[in-house]
Design a protein around this motif. Structure first.
Motif, PDB file in Angstrom:
ATOM      1  N   ASN A 711     -42.707  93.731  97.659  1.00 47.65           N
ATOM      2  CA  ASN A 711     -42.364  93.506  96.248  1.00 47.65           C
ATOM      3  C   ASN A 711     -43.517  93.778  95.285  1.00 47.65           C
ATOM      4  OD1 ASN A 711     -43.852  91.163  96.957  1.00 47.65           O
ATOM      5  ND2 ASN A 711     -42.908  90.038  95.269  1.00 47.65           N
ATOM      6  N   THR A 712     -44.734  94.025  95.818  1.00 51.86           N
ATOM      7  CA  THR A 712     -45.876  94.357  94.958  1.00 51.86           C
ATOM      8  C   THR A 712     -46.505  95.653  95.459  1.00 51.86           C
ATOM      9  OG1 THR A 712     -47.492  93.171  96.314  1.00 51.86           O
ATOM     10  CG2 THR A 712     -46.346  91.902  94.603  1.00 51.86           C
ATOM     11  N   LEU A 713     -47.581  96.067  94.802  1.00 53.07           N
ATOM     12  CA  LEU A 713     -48.348  97.206  95.293  1.00 53.07           C
ATOM     13  C   LEU A 713     -49.022  96.858  96.610  1.00 53.07           C
ATOM     14  CD1 LEU A 713     -50.117  98.296  91.980  1.00 53.07           C
ATOM     15  CD2 LEU A 713     -48.438  99.638  93.227  1.00 53.07           C
ATOM     16  N   MET A 714     -49.208  97.867  97.459  1.00 54.91           N
ATOM     17  CA  MET A 714     -50.018  97.661  98.663  1.00 54.91           C
ATOM     18  C   MET A 714     -51.494  97.602  98.266  1.00 54.91           C
ATOM     19  SD  MET A 714     -48.826  99.774 102.021  1.00 54.91           S
ATOM     20  CE  MET A 714     -48.511 101.338 101.246  1.00 54.91           C
ATOM     21  N   CYS A 715     -52.282  96.934  99.100  1.00 55.03           N
ATOM     22  CA  CYS A 715     -53.728  96.998  98.896  1.00 55.03           C
ATOM     23  C   CYS A 715     -54.266  98.217  99.651  1.00 55.03           C
ATOM     24  CB  CYS A 715     -54.407  95.717  99.358  1.00 55.03           C
ATOM     25  SG  CYS A 715     -54.433  95.500 101.147  1.00 55.03           S
ATOM     26  N   ARG A 716     -55.454  98.649  99.287  1.00 57.66           N
ATOM     27  CA  ARG A 716     -56.037  99.840  99.896  1.00 57.66           C
ATOM     28  C   ARG A 716     -56.277  99.643 101.393  1.00 57.66           C
ATOM     29  NH1 ARG A 716     -57.768 104.196  97.645  1.00 57.66           N
ATOM     30  NH2 ARG A 716     -57.517 103.262  95.596  1.00 57.66           N
ATOM     31  N   ASP A 717     -56.655  98.408 101.788  1.00 53.85           N
ATOM     32  CA  ASP A 717     -56.911  98.153 103.207  1.00 53.85           C
ATOM     33  C   ASP A 717     -55.638  98.288 104.030  1.00 53.85           C
ATOM     34  OD1 ASP A 717     -58.469  97.013 105.542  1.00 53.85           O
ATOM     35  OD2 ASP A 717     -56.875  95.535 105.325  1.00 53.85           O
ATOM     36  N   CYS A 718     -54.510  97.717 103.526  1.00 55.53           N
ATOM     37  CA  CYS A 718     -53.244  97.809 104.268  1.00 55.53           C
ATOM     38  C   CYS A 718     -52.813  99.261 104.412  1.00 55.53           C
ATOM     39  CB  CYS A 718     -52.158  96.995 103.577  1.00 55.53           C
ATOM     40  SG  CYS A 718     -52.348  95.211 103.792  1.00 55.53           S
ATOM     41  N   HIS A 719     -52.978 100.040 103.346  1.00 54.36           N
ATOM     42  CA  HIS A 719     -52.622 101.454 103.385  1.00 54.36           C
ATOM     43  C   HIS A 719     -53.443 102.168 104.457  1.00 54.36           C
ATOM     44  CE1 HIS A 719     -52.453 105.687 101.942  1.00 54.36           C
ATOM     45  NE2 HIS A 719     -51.238 105.351 101.555  1.00 54.36           N
ATOM     46  N   ASN A 720     -54.732 101.867 104.504  1.00 50.28           N
ATOM     47  CA  ASN A 720     -55.623 102.478 105.491  1.00 50.28           C
ATOM     48  C   ASN A 720     -55.255 102.039 106.912  1.00 50.28           C
ATOM     49  OD1 ASN A 720     -57.857 104.086 106.231  1.00 50.28           O
ATOM     50  ND2 ASN A 720     -59.155 102.268 106.371  1.00 50.28           N
ATOM     51  N   PHE A 721     -54.964 100.742 107.075  1.00 49.85           N
ATOM     52  CA  PHE A 721     -54.631 100.197 108.390  1.00 49.85           C
ATOM     53  C   PHE A 721     -53.339 100.818 108.943  1.00 49.85           C
ATOM     54  CE2 PHE A 721     -52.205  96.875 110.717  1.00 49.85           C
ATOM     55  CZ  PHE A 721     -53.007  96.793 111.846  1.00 49.85           C
ATOM     56  N   ILE A 722     -52.333 100.979 108.085  1.00 48.74           N
ATOM     57  CA  ILE A 722     -51.042 101.507 108.543  1.00 48.74           C
ATOM     58  C   ILE A 722     -51.188 102.951 109.011  1.00 48.74           C
ATOM     59  CG2 ILE A 722     -48.651 101.993 107.865  1.00 48.74           C
ATOM     60  CD1 ILE A 722     -48.959  99.668 105.818  1.00 48.74           C
ATOM     61  N   LYS A 723     -52.097 103.700 108.421  1.00 55.92           N
ATOM     62  CA  LYS A 723     -52.342 105.070 108.895  1.00 55.92           C
ATOM     63  C   LYS A 723     -52.819 105.052 110.346  1.00 55.92           C
ATOM     64  CE  LYS A 723     -55.138 106.824 105.810  1.00 55.92           C
ATOM     65  NZ  LYS A 723     -55.869 107.772 104.965  1.00 55.92           N
TER      66      LYS A 723
END
Length: 758
Positions: A711-723
């Motif tokens: 429901n909000t923006l992702m954080c940069r760390d989560c984006h990096n981790f999911i990659k």
């Protein structure tokens, strides 16, 4: 918008019939029950008592008698044929009429024309009419009505001309029917000729003629003329008022229609169910809930609230105005649910998804829509193409691919997949759920492709980072002779912008304006600004904003803030943040974006100033939720969600993933948060999307894509981790946050690592 026929085409209710015809009305046949019916052959056959004599007996007996039969004998028999809609019985009686010589009777033959017409057999109706020895206005009008009722308005106009050439003078009713034929033909030119004839003989004051004129001009989008015809009626009945009220609604003047409705009530005219349906529809159109509830009370007073059309209109009103609980009470209290009722509730919940301010409410509304769809499938009714397209849009918003696939199978089974609306909704669903391959397959399998279909597929390719395919498809669309619209160019510009193809994007922007005469909208500028920001051309982005004819959207300013952070231009970033805060004061995400920018640049003084601003504005903690749909069940998560029933298993699995990711280069980043303890940064290990993805990895079959909504923006760390997780597991992972859809495949994201991150 509900519509209402301008003239009630009921022959006996409008025409002044000959006394002999009036003696035997179509609704009943007066008989003194004390009289007995003699069936002896030497008696004259006159009347039949339907109570004491079976219809089949009477029909059988009529075959035996070929003499001494009065014309009145046939009226109840023909009325029974009409009731049964039986052409075969009508033909039997027709044959008997001919044998007995009763075909010389103009009233019997007129009634026979009427029966054939109402049974849908205009060929025999015309044959009977042509063989009539003489024709009065009743006969002509009966044939006219038949052609109009059987959707053959051209034949009706031809009959009217025949009537004039024969020297018969048309009645007001016949003229009204002829006007209805003009309305069916959408021929205003022909209608004007009839109107001139009506004015010539000074009969435009007549009720039936005025009603028909009002309807004609309304359907021709000449509301002023329609209301003028209505005002000239001397004796306005409920049909007159209903026609005028509906005319306003059908021509986009709902408020004017509601004023007429109030005027009608003040004149003491009681509305019928069609009137209140139209009024409720117009309240729905302008979201006038207060007046709508008063109309609801009127419906109860007049006993119309049990009418299905009225109840469905009330249902739409409550749903459109966001009164879900009232709509549910009404829906569950309906004994005779129609498919319209089900569709209203499903589309109402789908609409609420568009209006919700957070993804959590969106999820609740969407799940309710899917539950209703399941109940509909278990009922005796079957969904139609409107149901399927509504539910597919719900699946699109929820990323509910499994349910979408089931609906795809249902559409194939029921044959609705051939409908262009359903197939386009299917393409859109697969695109939004991250399955571009299935969307492409559905697009290629379409027998007919509309502009919307092409546009949806172009937007899908752009969304999934397949920029060359998007632009190639656009060129194919032009070669196919399909004219693009403004939305098509949004997809094309988005594809060019994300690919960094500035020259091509600006060329298409020019083609859109010069070749297709499309005026640029906010979304077109958003695509170009996004492109300039990705390329680091921040000055060009700000200059383009100055050229816009409207105020930039929050998405534009959010994009600029992230671009300024990425490219180290704090001054422009702060300007963008100021603009965004003026649009969304006290918005937690905006402050977090601003803090992110200053923290990444090491500007501790600016960080303190932002913190002070947050205290003054009483900015609340950002509520972070993520959820995943697995086998018709929704699993939702908060950050550090220890209350979740499966938290121990999920935490262990997540920690194992973190360890594996660390081994191949992943490093945890700090994330900005707002908390009661005024912490500005915090660990990101147990953010909600990480828990939701872990849940999907545990519960979904191996190699199945994982689809999560946040429901909000992702954080940069989560984006990096999911990659890293997409590389480790070999899974497609799709995350839809509050701004974008991110599709992770083999360590790459469809956003190109450029987006708004907290």
């Amino acid at each position: 918008m509900a519509s209402f026929p301008s003239v009630a085409i009921t022959l006996t209710a409008t025409l002044k019939l000959h006394p002999q015809f009036r003696k035997y009305p179509t609704t009943s046949f007066p008989i003194d029950k004390s009289q007995s019916l003699s069936l002896q052959k030497n008696h004259r056959l006159t009347q039949l008592d339907p109570i004491n004599l079976d219809f089949h007996e009477a029909l059988s007996f009529s075959k035996e008698r070929t003499e001494d039969v009065e014309s009145s004998f046939y009226f109840p028999l023909l009325q029974e044929c009409l009731k049964r809609s039986s052409i075969s019985y009508t033909k039997v009686i027709h044959g008997h009429v001919t044998k007995t010589g009763t075909h010389e009777d103009v009233f019997v033959m007129s009634f026979l024309v009427n029966v054939y017409a109402k049974c849908g057999n205009m060929e025999d109706a015309r044959k009977v009419f042509d063989k009539m020895p003489r024709r009065n206005v009743v006969a002509w009008s009966t044939l006219l009505v038949g052609y109009v009722k059987n959707s053959q308005p051209k034949h009706a106009i031809h009959v009217f001309h025949e009537m004039l050439y024969s020297g018969s003078y048309p009645s007001n009713f016949a003229l009204a029917i002829a006007l209805n034929a003009c309305t069916s033909l959408h021929s205003l030119k022909l209608g004007d000729q009839f109107h001139a004839y009506i004015i010539k003989y000074h009969i435009d004051y007549d009720t039936s003629i005025g009603n028909a004129l009002c309807s004609l001009y309304s359907r021709s989008h000449k509301l002023k003329l329609a209301l003028k015809a209505f005002r000239r009626i001397d004796e306005k009945n409920v049909i007159s008022w209903t026609t005028a009220i509906s005319a306003c609604g059908d021509n986009g003047e709902a408020m004017k229609g509601l004023n007429l409705f109030v005027e009608m009530l003040s004149e003491g005219i009681q509305p019928n169910e069609f009137t209140v349906t139209s009024a409720l529809s117009q309240c729905c159109e302008i979201l006038y809930l207060e007046l709508g509830t008063q109309v609801h009370s009127l419906c109860t007073k007049f006993g119309y609230d049990s009418n299905l059309r009225v109840r469905n209109s009330m249902l739409y009103l409550y749903l459109k105005c966001g009164c879900i609980s009232e709509a549910q009470i009404l829906f569950h209290g309906m004994d005779d649910l129609s498919l319209v009722s089900w569709n209203a509730m499903i589309s109402g919940h789908a609409q609420m998804m568009e209006l919700t301010k957070d993804n959590l409410s969106l999820c609740q509304s969407g799940n309710e829509a899917l539950n209703l769809f399941s109940k509909l499938n278990r009922s005796r009714m079957k969904p139609d193409l409107f149901t399927l397209s509504s539910v597919l849009s719900v699946c699109s918003r929820l990323l509910a691919l499994e349910q979408g696939e089931q609906i795809h199978a249902q559409a194939i089974k029921t044959g609705f997949l051939s409908d262009v609306v359903v197939s386009t909704s299917l393409i859109n669903m697969y695109n939004k759920c991250g399955s571009i391959e299935r969307a492409s397959k559905a697009f290629l399998e379409m027998s007919t492709r509309t502009m919307i279909s092409w546009t949806s597929m172009i937007a899908g390719f752009a969304l999934h980072g397949r920029y060359q395919q998007a632009m190639q498809l656009f060129e194919d669309m032009r070669l196919a002779g399909v004219r693009p619209n403004a939305v098509t160019f949004v997809g094309v510009l988005s594809a060019c912008g994300r690919a960094g193809m500035a020259t091509e994007a600006l060329d298409y922007f020019e083609i859109m304006q010069k070749e297709y005469k499309i005026k640029p909208m906010m979304d077109h500028y958003t695509c170009l600004i996004d492109m300039f920001v990705r390329l680091g051309q921040l000055e060009e982005a700000f200059n383009l904003i100055k050229k816009m004819d409207f105020e930039p959207s929050e998405f534009i300013w959010s994009n600029l803030i992230e671009g300024c952070r990425s490219h180290g231009n704090l001054e422009l970033g702060y300007q963008a943040a100021e603009q965004l805060l003026s649009l969304k004061p006290k918005d937690s995400e905006t402050y977090l974006l601003l803090l992110n920018m200053y923290l990444s640049a090491g500007k501790s003084k600016d960080v303190s100033q932002v913190k002070e601003m947050m205290k003054e504005e009483n900015v609340r903690k950002l509520k972070d939720w993520s959820w995943i749909s697995i086998k018709d069940k929704v699993y939702s998560f908060e950050p550090d969600d220890k209350a979740h029933p499966e938290s121990s298993l999920l935490y262990k699995s997540l920690e194992d993933l973190l360890a594996k990711a660390n081994n191949i280069g992943y490093e945890v980043l700090e994330s900005v948060e707002i908390s009661e303890e005024e912490k500005i940064s915090s660990p990101t290990i147990y953010h909600s999307e990480k828990l939701a993805i872990t849940c999907g990895l545990e519960k979904l079959p191996y190699s199945s894509p994982v689809r999560v909504v946040k429901n909000t923006l992702m954080c940069r760390d989560c984006h990096n981790f999911i990659k890293y997780v997409s590389t480790l597991t070999g899974r497609e992972i799709i995350v839809k946050d509050s701004k974008r859809l991110h599709k992770f495949v083999n360590g790459q994201c469809s956003c190109g690592d450029f987006g708004c991150f907290l």
